[in-house]
Enzyme design. Structure first.
Site, PDB file in Angstrom:
ATOM      1  N   LYS A 198       1.127  -3.097  15.212  1.00  0.00           N
ATOM      2  CA  LYS A 198       0.407  -2.256  14.260  1.00  0.00           C
ATOM      3  C   LYS A 198       0.853  -0.829  14.516  1.00  0.00           C
ATOM      4  CE  LYS A 198      -4.375  -0.922  13.017  1.00  0.00           C
ATOM      5  NZ  LYS A 198      -5.716  -0.717  13.604  1.00  0.00           N
ATOM      6  N   HIS A 237     -14.861  -0.584  18.502  1.00  0.00           N
ATOM      7  CA  HIS A 237     -14.610  -2.024  18.376  1.00  0.00           C
ATOM      8  C   HIS A 237     -14.000  -2.543  19.665  1.00  0.00           C
ATOM      9  CE1 HIS A 237     -10.676  -0.235  17.716  1.00  0.00           C
ATOM     10  NE2 HIS A 237     -10.139  -1.402  18.057  1.00  0.00           N
ATOM     11  N   ASP A 284     -10.883  -5.381  20.637  1.00  0.00           N
ATOM     12  CA  ASP A 284      -9.782  -6.027  19.917  1.00  0.00           C
ATOM     13  C   ASP A 284      -9.991  -7.543  19.902  1.00  0.00           C
ATOM     14  OD1 ASP A 284      -8.678  -3.518  19.548  1.00  0.00           O
ATOM     15  OD2 ASP A 284      -7.061  -3.784  21.004  1.00  0.00           O
ATOM     16  N   HIS A 313     -13.712   0.488  22.355  1.00  0.00           N
ATOM     17  CA  HIS A 313     -12.950   1.726  22.219  1.00  0.00           C
ATOM     18  C   HIS A 313     -12.980   2.224  20.778  1.00  0.00           C
ATOM     19  CE1 HIS A 313     -10.192  -1.655  21.531  1.00  0.00           C
ATOM     20  NE2 HIS A 313      -9.436  -0.852  20.807  1.00  0.00           N
TER      21      HIS A 313
HETATM   22  C1  OGA Z   1      -6.607  -0.329  17.236  1.00  0.00           C
HETATM   23  C2  OGA Z   1      -6.926   0.749  18.179  1.00  0.00           C
HETATM   24  C3  OGA Z   1      -6.304   2.732  19.348  1.00  0.00           C
HETATM   25  C4  OGA Z   1      -5.401   3.899  19.254  1.00  0.00           C
HETATM   26  O1  OGA Z   1      -5.761  -0.101  16.335  1.00  0.00           O
HETATM   27  O2  OGA Z   1      -7.182  -1.428  17.397  1.00  0.00           O
HETATM   28  O3  OGA Z   1      -7.891   0.615  18.884  1.00  0.00           O
HETATM   29  O4  OGA Z   1      -5.232   4.577  20.283  1.00  0.00           O
HETATM   30  N1  OGA Z   1      -6.120   1.818  18.279  1.00  0.00           N
HETATM   31  O5  OGA Z   1      -4.878   4.183  18.173  1.00  0.00           O
HETATM   32 NI    NI Z   2      -8.355  -1.467  19.145  1.00  0.00          NI
END
Ligand code: OGA
Ligand code: NI
Length: 335
Positions: free
Chosen positions: A202, A221, A223, A277
């Site tokens: 992602k 959330h 993961d 987080h």
């Molecule tokens: C996510 C996330 C954290 C970040 O995409 O699940 O928690 O540091 N990203 O971008």
């Molecule tokens: Ni995340």
């Protein structure tokens, strides 16, 4: 395209000092009110190349139990490859909007892959100040190159090389997590799908925001994954919830940030914790991050490992197909 991307909203907000109401979080979520600024312990940083490998295993197990998150250095992924990964991702988001839309997640599609702005639904109807691109990078049989940018031209080679290196790091982490619980070295990896495990890349793009005090990049959330391996850019923004406080993750150039996700919490019957987080955004700088989610195949059933559950210590979680678990979580249904 009917969907308005946050990148475009940010552009039209440049000269304003307000943001659309759907991005304004309730007070109990607002970063300006809820971020802790006092002295706090830091997220553990672990040198994977330490000569004392028993110590490395112990540190990984302790961090996964007490924090659900840690950073690793000397992990074997070359720094210049990480920089290339960041560069090609940034070049994609710098493309004209019409070109990015060629990779848009198809409307109503089952797949999570593609360019988009929101995943799941928020009970309060609030939006994240972020756009993203999702595509699998491993195993080869699960790659859909239609979601991989053709521009910049090196995007594909860089991501393929990154996936190769990532596999070695991930194997080492899974082994340590298993041994750290007194299990056979392959127990956790096998419990999460073994060689069939899917690597979902992602890219998060968090544009500059006129009111970073009120908005969130990603709301709090855990993961869905087994583990998540994340590279950030140099703009801080990741926060973790520890002992009742939201604290900032420190940026360490070249480090990987490892999140324990829901599937490891389940497999370990709660001995390891999925970390809660969220991310904040910045007034002047664009933040980006590159998490890779390590996930079981959809049909694969994940439940507490039998070795970790007995009469004194009954299973705390149901065994479920990963796709059913994901569906419930994304739609805020009980597990
Ligand atoms: C996510 C996330 C954290 C970040 O995409 O699940 O928690 O540091 N990203 O971008
Ligand atoms: Ni995340």
């Amino acid at each position: 395209m009917e969907v308005e991307r946050v990148q475009a909203i940010a552009l039209s907000s440049l000269t304003k000092d307000s943001i659309p109401t759907e991005f304004i979080r309730p007070e109990e979520e607002q970063p300006a009110i809820t971020t802790f600024h006092g002295p706090v312990p830091e997220i553990p940083v672990i040198d994977l190349d330490d000569h004392d490998q028993e110590k490395v295993i112990r540190l990984i197990a302790n961090a996964s139990r007490d924090w659900g998150i840690f950073q690793v250095v000397n992990h074997g992924i070359p720094f210049d490859l990480i920089e290339k990964l960041q560069q090609v991702g940034k070049e994609f988001f710098d493309l004209p909007q019409e070109e990015k839309e060629l990779y848009a997640k198809p409307n109503g599609a089952q797949t999570i892959e593609g360019y988009g702005s929101k995943l799941g639904k928020d009970l309060q109807g609030k939006k994240n100040w972020a756009d993203h691109l999702f595509h699998r990078i491993w195993p080869p049989s699960r790659i859909n190159y239609q979601f991989w940018p053709q521009n910049p031209p090196s995007y594909r080679a860089v991501n393929e090389e990154y996936a190769e290196y990532m596999r070695r790091v991930v194997d080492k982490l899974f082994k340590s997590l298993s041994i750290g619980l007194g299990l056979a070295p392959h127990a956790i990896k096998e419990g999460a799908g073994g060689e069939e495990m899917e690597y979902l890349m992602k890219i998060n793009y968090y544009p500059t925001c006129p009111r970073p005090d009120l908005a969130l990049g990603v709301a709090s959330h855990t993961d869905l994954s087994a583990i998540t391996v994340l590279v950030p850019n140099d703009v801080p923004g990741l926060q973790v919830f520890k002992d009742g406080l939201w604290i900032d993750a420190k940026y360490i150039p070249g480090a990987l940030i490892i999140h324990i996700g829901d599937q490891i919490e389940i497999l370990s019957n709660g001995k390891y914790k999925a970390v809660l987080h969220r991310t904040t955004v910045d007034k002047e700088k664009t933040r980006m991050s590159w998490p890779v989610f390590l996930e079981p195949p959809g049909e694969f059933v994940v439940g507490p490992l039998p070795q970790l559950a007995d009469e004194q210590n009954p299973p705390k979680y149901k065994a479920k197909r990963f796709k059913d678990y994901s569906y419930c979580k994304l739609n805020k249904l009980p597990q």
